[in-house]
Scaffold this motif. Structure first.
Motif, PDB file in Angstrom:
ATOM      1  N   VAL A 148     -70.609  93.684  44.524  1.00 33.16           N
ATOM      2  CA  VAL A 148     -70.689  93.719  46.301  1.00 33.16           C
ATOM      3  C   VAL A 148     -70.960  95.326  46.278  1.00 33.16           C
ATOM      4  N   ASN A 149     -71.780  95.618  47.082  1.00 31.85           N
ATOM      5  CA  ASN A 149     -71.724  97.055  47.614  1.00 31.85           C
ATOM      6  C   ASN A 149     -71.085  96.761  48.158  1.00 31.85           C
ATOM      7  N   ALA A 150     -69.376  97.989  48.282  1.00 35.22           N
ATOM      8  CA  ALA A 150     -68.226  98.108  49.455  1.00 35.22           C
ATOM      9  C   ALA A 150     -68.343  99.952  48.998  1.00 35.22           C
ATOM     10  N   SER A 151     -67.702  99.922  50.229  1.00 33.88           N
ATOM     11  CA  SER A 151     -66.747 100.960  51.118  1.00 33.88           C
ATOM     12  C   SER A 151     -66.565 101.610  50.013  1.00 33.88           C
ATOM     13  N   ALA A 152     -65.439 103.344  49.714  1.00 38.76           N
ATOM     14  CA  ALA A 152     -64.317 103.352  49.198  1.00 38.76           C
ATOM     15  C   ALA A 152     -63.612 102.900  50.118  1.00 38.76           C
ATOM     16  N   SER A 153     -63.626 103.018  51.324  1.00 38.85           N
ATOM     17  CA  SER A 153     -62.169 101.638  52.267  1.00 38.85           C
ATOM     18  C   SER A 153     -62.008 100.810  51.997  1.00 38.85           C
ATOM     19  N   GLU A 154     -63.183 100.119  51.198  1.00 40.99           N
ATOM     20  CA  GLU A 154     -62.880  98.945  51.259  1.00 40.99           C
ATOM     21  C   GLU A 154     -62.207  98.375  49.744  1.00 40.99           C
ATOM     22  N   GLN A 155     -62.959  99.826  49.124  1.00 37.67           N
ATOM     23  CA  GLN A 155     -62.582  99.292  48.018  1.00 37.67           C
ATOM     24  C   GLN A 155     -60.581  99.354  47.718  1.00 37.67           C
ATOM     25  N   GLU A 156     -60.571 100.644  48.839  1.00 38.34           N
ATOM     26  CA  GLU A 156     -59.366 100.088  48.752  1.00 38.34           C
ATOM     27  C   GLU A 156     -58.438  99.946  48.853  1.00 38.34           C
ATOM     28  N   LEU A 157     -58.619  99.070  50.466  1.00 37.39           N
ATOM     29  CA  LEU A 157     -58.163  98.520  51.159  1.00 37.39           C
ATOM     30  C   LEU A 157     -58.154  97.046  50.105  1.00 37.39           C
ATOM     31  N   LEU A 158     -59.209  96.429  49.166  1.00 40.74           N
ATOM     32  CA  LEU A 158     -59.082  95.242  48.077  1.00 40.74           C
ATOM     33  C   LEU A 158     -58.030  95.534  47.072  1.00 40.74           C
ATOM     34  N   ALA A 159     -58.185  96.623  47.156  1.00 34.74           N
ATOM     35  CA  ALA A 159     -56.789  97.524  45.934  1.00 34.74           C
ATOM     36  C   ALA A 159     -55.609  97.615  46.073  1.00 34.74           C
ATOM     37  N   ALA A 160     -55.376  97.284  47.214  1.00 32.12           N
ATOM     38  CA  ALA A 160     -53.897  96.969  48.019  1.00 32.12           C
ATOM     39  C   ALA A 160     -53.731  96.362  47.872  1.00 32.12           C
ATOM     40  N   LEU A 161     -54.798  94.896  48.391  1.00 33.00           N
ATOM     41  CA  LEU A 161     -54.504  93.715  48.626  1.00 33.00           C
ATOM     42  C   LEU A 161     -53.858  92.968  46.861  1.00 33.00           C
ATOM     43  N   ILE A 162     -54.453  93.779  46.219  1.00 27.88           N
ATOM     44  CA  ILE A 162     -54.345  92.995  45.073  1.00 27.88           C
ATOM     45  C   ILE A 162     -53.060  93.944  44.218  1.00 27.88           C
ATOM     46  N   TYR A 163     -52.772  94.493  44.650  1.00 28.14           N
ATOM     47  CA  TYR A 163     -51.817  95.001  43.951  1.00 28.14           C
ATOM     48  C   TYR A 163     -50.343  94.194  45.406  1.00 28.14           C
ATOM     49  N   CYS A 164     -50.385  93.635  46.280  1.00 30.82           N
ATOM     50  CA  CYS A 164     -49.409  93.535  47.171  1.00 30.82           C
ATOM     51  C   CYS A 164     -48.918  91.900  46.350  1.00 30.82           C
ATOM     52  N   GLU A 165     -50.781  91.280  45.901  1.00 35.88           N
ATOM     53  CA  GLU A 165     -50.648  90.007  45.331  1.00 35.88           C
ATOM     54  C   GLU A 165     -50.115  89.603  44.467  1.00 35.88           C
TER      55      GLU A 165
END
Length: 260
Positions: A148-165
Motif C-alpha cells: 500500500v502506498n502511504a505518505s510519510a505522515s501516514e507511516q509515522e501514524l501507523l508506527a505510533a499506533l503499533i508502538y501504543c498497541e
C-alpha cells in the motif's frame, strides 16, 4: 331384552377379568367344570330342554337339574367365553405391537439426530482447524499481501499506533497490528485510508484516549515500531485476513494478542 342385557354384562365382566389375567401373567379363568355346585340349583333351562327334578322347600318348589349340562344358560356361556377371550388376546397383542413399533421408531429418530449433530460438529471442527492451519502457515512463511502506498505522515501514524498497541510485543506481533490496519483499508467495510481507519470512532483505544497523538507529536515510538509499520505497508502479513485483535478471547495468537 333381559337375555341381551345379561349377555352384555357377562361379556364386559369376562373382558375385564381376562385383561387382568393377561397383564399379570396368571392362568385363564376357571373352566366350566369348576362352577360351584350351588349354581346348579338355579332354575335355568338349557336349550335342549333337559327336564329337572323338583324339590319341595317349605312353601316353594325348587327345580334341581340332574347333570351339569342342564344348567347351561340359553345364551351360550362357553361361546361367550371363547369370543371374549379371543378378542381380548387380539387387542392386547395389537396394543403391544403398536407400542413396540413406536418405541423402535423413537430410537431410530434419536439415533439419526445424534449422527447428524455429530456430523455437523465434525464439519465445524474441521473447518476451524483448516482455517487455523492456514493462518499458521501464512504467519510462518511471512506471506505478503499487496503493498500500500502511504505518505510519510501516514507511516509515522501507523508506527505510533503499533508502538501504543504492541510496543511490548514480539516483532511479529507488532507487524500483525499494522497488518490489521492494512486489512481494514482494503476490506471495503472500513474507511479506505490509514488515517481514517486509525481514528475511526470506537476502534483503537490509544486514538480515543489521546495517547496516540502524544506519542506521534513527540516521536516517541521505537525503531522496531517504525520498521514494523514499513513492513506492514510493504505487504507483510502474519495474520491473514484478520480485522480485529484483543488481549484475550479466541483466534490466532501472537504474543499477548489474539487476532480474528
Amino acid at each position: 331384552m333381559k337375555y341381551n342385557q345379561n349377555r352384555r354384562m357377562f361379556r364386559a365382566f369376562y373382558a375385564a377379568a381376562a385383561s387382568m389375567t393377561l397383564l399379570t401373567g396368571f392362568t385363564s379363568l376357571a373352566a366350566e367344570s369348576d362352577i360351584p355346585e350351588t349354581l346348579m340349583s338355579v332354575g335355568i333351562h338349557s336349550e335342549a330342554g333337559v327336564q329337572a327334578d323338583t324339590l319341595q322347600s317349605g312353601s316353594e318348589t325348587v327345580e334341581v337339574f340332574s347333570d351339569k349340562a342342564a344348567w347351561q344358560p340359553s345364551w351360550g356361556f362357553a361361546e361367550i367365553i371363547g369370543e371374549v377371550h379371543a378378542d381380548t388376546v387380539k387387542e392386547t397383542k395389537s396394543a403391544a405391537e403398536d407400542a413396540k413399533k413406536a418405541y423402535l421408531k423413537k430410537l431410530e429418530e434419536e439415533r439419526k439426530a445424534a449422527e447428524e449433530a455429530k456430523k455437523r460438529a465434525e464439519e465445524k471442527a474441521a473447518a476451524e482447524a483448516a482455517k487455523a492451519q492456514a493462518q499458521m502457515e501464512q504467519a510462518s512463511s511471512g506471506q505478503s499481501s499487496s503493498a500500500v502506498n502511504a505518505s510519510a505522515s501516514e507511516q509515522e501514524l501507523l508506527a505510533a499506533l503499533i508502538y501504543c498497541e504492541a510496543g511490548n510485543q514480539p516483532y511479529e506481533g507488532q507487524v500483525a497490528v499494522g497488518a490489521v490496519v492494512m486489512n481494514r483499508v482494503r476490506s471495503g467495510s472500513f474507511p479506505d485510508t490509514i488515517t481514517d481507519v486509525i481514528y475511526q470512532s470506537g476502534q483503537f483505544t490509544p486514538a480515543m484516549t489521546g495517547w496516540l497523538d502524544s506519542v506521534l507529536a513527540s516521536g516517541g515510538y521505537t525503531d522496531s515500531a517504525r520498521q514494523a509499520a514499513a513492513d506492514a505497508l510493504a505487504g507483510s502479513n502474519p495474520i491473514g485476513d484478520c480485522l480485529y485483535f484483543s488481549a484475550g478471547g479466541s483466534g490466532y495468537q501472537l504474543g499477548d494478542h489474539f487476532f480474528r
